[in-house]
Scaffold this motif. Structure first.
Motif, PDB file in Angstrom:
ATOM      1  N   PHE A 130       1.916-118.286  26.225  1.00  0.00           N
ATOM      2  CA  PHE A 130       1.011-118.909  24.868  1.00  0.00           C
ATOM      3  C   PHE A 130      -0.370-118.801  24.861  1.00  0.00           C
ATOM      4  CE2 PHE A 130       5.311-121.166  24.056  1.00  0.00           C
ATOM      5  CZ  PHE A 130       6.029-119.982  23.243  1.00  0.00           C
ATOM      6  N   MET A 131      -0.808-118.905  26.032  1.00  0.00           N
ATOM      7  CA  MET A 131      -2.308-119.041  26.132  1.00  0.00           C
ATOM      8  C   MET A 131      -3.137-117.661  26.128  1.00  0.00           C
ATOM      9  SD  MET A 131      -1.338-117.944  29.150  1.00  0.00           S
ATOM     10  CE  MET A 131      -1.675-117.210  30.723  1.00  0.00           C
ATOM     11  N   ILE A 132      -2.600-116.591  25.901  1.00  0.00           N
ATOM     12  CA  ILE A 132      -3.114-115.303  26.048  1.00  0.00           C
ATOM     13  C   ILE A 132      -3.916-115.191  24.753  1.00  0.00           C
ATOM     14  CG2 ILE A 132      -2.863-112.656  25.414  1.00  0.00           C
ATOM     15  CD1 ILE A 132      -0.483-113.120  27.425  1.00  0.00           C
ATOM     16  N   ASP A 196       1.025-121.119  38.655  1.00  0.00           N
ATOM     17  CA  ASP A 196      -0.546-121.126  38.645  1.00  0.00           C
ATOM     18  C   ASP A 196      -1.127-120.059  38.080  1.00  0.00           C
ATOM     19  OD1 ASP A 196       0.588-118.805  40.256  1.00  0.00           O
ATOM     20  OD2 ASP A 196      -0.755-119.142  42.123  1.00  0.00           O
ATOM     21  N   MET A 197      -0.197-119.184  36.934  1.00  0.00           N
ATOM     22  CA  MET A 197      -0.779-118.438  36.146  1.00  0.00           C
ATOM     23  C   MET A 197      -0.579-118.750  34.721  1.00  0.00           C
ATOM     24  SD  MET A 197       1.188-114.708  37.969  1.00  0.00           S
ATOM     25  CE  MET A 197      -0.030-113.860  36.815  1.00  0.00           C
ATOM     26  N   VAL A 198       0.491-119.380  34.218  1.00  0.00           N
ATOM     27  CA  VAL A 198       0.624-120.088  32.782  1.00  0.00           C
ATOM     28  C   VAL A 198       0.552-121.640  32.801  1.00  0.00           C
ATOM     29  CG1 VAL A 198       1.953-119.992  30.880  1.00  0.00           C
ATOM     30  CG2 VAL A 198       1.747-117.623  32.110  1.00  0.00           C
ATOM     31  N   PRO A 199      -0.175-122.252  32.191  1.00  0.00           N
ATOM     32  CA  PRO A 199      -0.132-123.509  31.909  1.00  0.00           C
ATOM     33  C   PRO A 199       1.301-124.310  31.655  1.00  0.00           C
ATOM     34  CG  PRO A 199      -2.066-122.861  30.669  1.00  0.00           C
ATOM     35  CD  PRO A 199      -1.115-121.586  30.941  1.00  0.00           C
ATOM     36  N   LEU A 200       1.794-125.229  32.417  1.00  0.00           N
ATOM     37  CA  LEU A 200       2.839-125.883  31.891  1.00  0.00           C
ATOM     38  C   LEU A 200       2.743-126.775  30.708  1.00  0.00           C
ATOM     39  CD1 LEU A 200       5.614-127.123  32.383  1.00  0.00           C
ATOM     40  CD2 LEU A 200       4.683-128.621  33.917  1.00  0.00           C
ATOM     41  N   GLN A 201       1.581-127.021  30.363  1.00  0.00           N
ATOM     42  CA  GLN A 201       1.206-127.875  29.188  1.00  0.00           C
ATOM     43  C   GLN A 201       1.533-127.042  28.183  1.00  0.00           C
ATOM     44  OE1 GLN A 201       0.448-131.228  29.128  1.00  0.00           O
ATOM     45  NE2 GLN A 201       0.982-131.060  26.989  1.00  0.00           N
ATOM     46  N   ASP A 202       1.133-125.828  28.102  1.00  0.00           N
ATOM     47  CA  ASP A 202       1.527-124.940  26.697  1.00  0.00           C
ATOM     48  C   ASP A 202       3.012-125.252  26.513  1.00  0.00           C
ATOM     49  OD1 ASP A 202      -1.108-124.666  26.582  1.00  0.00           O
ATOM     50  OD2 ASP A 202      -0.986-122.366  27.148  1.00  0.00           O
ATOM     51  N   SER A 203       3.834-125.247  27.422  1.00  0.00           N
ATOM     52  CA  SER A 203       5.256-124.940  27.291  1.00  0.00           C
ATOM     53  C   SER A 203       5.649-126.583  26.810  1.00  0.00           C
ATOM     54  CB  SER A 203       6.006-124.734  28.247  1.00  0.00           C
ATOM     55  OG  SER A 203       6.072-123.276  28.738  1.00  0.00           O
ATOM     56  N   VAL A 204       4.947-127.600  27.279  1.00  0.00           N
ATOM     57  CA  VAL A 204       5.181-128.907  26.672  1.00  0.00           C
ATOM     58  C   VAL A 204       4.801-129.054  25.375  1.00  0.00           C
ATOM     59  CG1 VAL A 204       4.677-131.234  27.172  1.00  0.00           C
ATOM     60  CG2 VAL A 204       4.952-129.976  28.935  1.00  0.00           C
ATOM     61  N   ASP A 205       3.879-128.562  25.081  1.00  0.00           N
ATOM     62  CA  ASP A 205       3.204-128.528  23.666  1.00  0.00           C
ATOM     63  C   ASP A 205       4.109-127.674  22.472  1.00  0.00           C
ATOM     64  OD1 ASP A 205       1.162-130.189  24.417  1.00  0.00           O
ATOM     65  OD2 ASP A 205      -0.313-128.352  24.668  1.00  0.00           O
ATOM     66  N   ALA A 206       4.764-126.591  23.227  1.00  0.00           N
ATOM     67  CA  ALA A 206       5.453-125.711  22.553  1.00  0.00           C
ATOM     68  C   ALA A 206       6.769-126.313  22.104  1.00  0.00           C
ATOM     69  CB  ALA A 206       5.641-124.552  22.922  1.00  0.00           C
ATOM     70  N   ALA A 207       7.370-127.124  23.101  1.00  0.00           N
ATOM     71  CA  ALA A 207       8.765-127.748  23.003  1.00  0.00           C
ATOM     72  C   ALA A 207       8.440-128.897  21.756  1.00  0.00           C
ATOM     73  CB  ALA A 207       9.193-128.098  24.459  1.00  0.00           C
ATOM     74  N   LYS A 208       7.441-129.566  21.792  1.00  0.00           N
ATOM     75  CA  LYS A 208       7.359-130.403  20.780  1.00  0.00           C
ATOM     76  C   LYS A 208       7.075-130.026  19.401  1.00  0.00           C
ATOM     77  CE  LYS A 208       5.119-133.757  24.135  1.00  0.00           C
ATOM     78  NZ  LYS A 208       3.960-134.552  24.606  1.00  0.00           N
ATOM     79  N   ARG A 209       6.563-128.703  19.553  1.00  0.00           N
ATOM     80  CA  ARG A 209       6.252-128.094  18.083  1.00  0.00           C
ATOM     81  C   ARG A 209       7.502-127.445  17.550  1.00  0.00           C
ATOM     82  NH1 ARG A 209       0.954-126.923  15.972  1.00  0.00           N
ATOM     83  NH2 ARG A 209       1.179-126.029  13.811  1.00  0.00           N
ATOM     84  N   TYR A 210       8.357-126.978  18.335  1.00  0.00           N
ATOM     85  CA  TYR A 210       9.516-126.233  17.945  1.00  0.00           C
ATOM     86  C   TYR A 210      10.269-127.253  17.082  1.00  0.00           C
ATOM     87  CZ  TYR A 210       8.932-121.595  19.737  1.00  0.00           C
ATOM     88  OH  TYR A 210       8.749-120.072  20.002  1.00  0.00           O
ATOM     89  N   ARG A 211      11.184-126.925  16.382  1.00  0.00           N
ATOM     90  CA  ARG A 211      11.840-128.002  15.670  1.00  0.00           C
ATOM     91  C   ARG A 211      13.320-128.171  16.485  1.00  0.00           C
ATOM     92  NH1 ARG A 211      12.150-125.276   9.666  1.00  0.00           N
ATOM     93  NH2 ARG A 211      10.872-123.728  10.561  1.00  0.00           N
ATOM     94  N   ASP A 212      13.748-127.226  17.284  1.00  0.00           N
ATOM     95  CA  ASP A 212      14.994-127.476  18.026  1.00  0.00           C
ATOM     96  C   ASP A 212      14.883-127.007  19.515  1.00  0.00           C
ATOM     97  OD1 ASP A 212      17.578-128.090  19.015  1.00  0.00           O
ATOM     98  OD2 ASP A 212      18.406-126.594  17.788  1.00  0.00           O
TER      99      ASP A 212
END
Length: 246
Positions: A130-132, A196-212
């Motif tokens: 998601f960081m691209i 070490d290539m894609v930030p885990l935090q982006d997945s954490v944030d996306a999981a919170k933003r998605y509705r399900d």
């Protein structure tokens, strides 16, 4: 087999479980990868074990598909997946359509699902990049710094690879949050805590933003899911079985 996005040929592999009718998952590999990498094949094996067919696609400029790596962009990849979705819609045995992807393929899957939320029942995203778009706007591309307001025509990367500046220019216009907000369906996100290539935090944030959404952080796993493939497969398999029983 081949899928055509206008005049562009995309190489694909369609595999089905032993069922007359079933859902289908379109799988998208990552940046500089292919549909035939072991971790991609393993994830699709888990899908078929859950009773889902899989369609693994080599994206524009990658693997056995048409185009050059230099000229691929997120726009070309999303267009290719929309073409794959059109192909899947024409299969009379398909009962539902899911998208899955790894890294840049995960980002592509999320963007396509946001464009066609009425067609996609669910998403399986592994370390989605998601960081691209954010990095393109900030002037960073795979560790290379660039002026985001004066993008060079070519961007040298690792291993002799070169990207067209149009990759950055198009990525700058993409807003992942809009795609996430447009998709109401279930989402499974897998991410290794040693990526070490894609930030885990982006997945954490996306999981919170998605509705399900359900986020599974895999301990000791890398970006390429090469340490604990059986755990990855078990998580995908159980999630898809739960979707089919819902």
């Amino acid at each position: 087999m081949d899928i055509f996005d206008d005049q562009t040929r995309l190489s694909a592999v369609l595999e089905r479980p032993d069922r007359e009718r079933c859902p289908l998952v379109i799988f998208i590999h990552g940046f500089s990868s292919t549909k035939d990498k072991p971790h991609n094949i393993a994830s699709c094996e888990a899908m078929r074990e859950a009773g889902f067919a899989t369609l693994r696609v080599d994206m524009y400029g990658h693997g056995e598909s048409d185009g050059t790596f230099r000229n691929h962009t997120l726009f070309r990849w999303v267009s290719g997946i929309l073409a794959a979705m059109d192909y899947a819609k024409g299969l009379d045995w398909v009962t539902g359509l899911y998208l899955s992807g790894h890294s840049q393929g995960g980002l592509t899957a999320a963007l396509a699902a946001g464009m066609a939320p009425d067609l996609v029942r669910g998403l399986i995203l592994r370390a989605p990049a998601f960081m691209i778009p954010r990095c393109a706007r900030e002037g960073s591309m795979l560790g290379r710094s660039l002026d985001p307001h004066h993008v060079p025509d070519e961007i040298p990367l690792y291993g002799g690879l070169v990207l067209s500046g149009n990759y950055v220019r198009t990525a700058q216009t993409v807003h992942v949050e809009e795609a996430i907000d447009r998709f109401p369906g279930p989402v499974l996100i897998l991410h290794g805590d040693e990526d070490d290539m894609v930030p885990l935090q982006d997945s954490v944030d996306a999981a919170k933003r998605y509705r399900d959404a359900r986020l599974e952080v895999m301990r000791g796993e890398t970006h390429h899911f090469d340490r604990h493939p059986e755990i990855m497969k078990a998580l995908i398999r159980s999630w898809l079985i739960a979707q089919s029983e819902a």
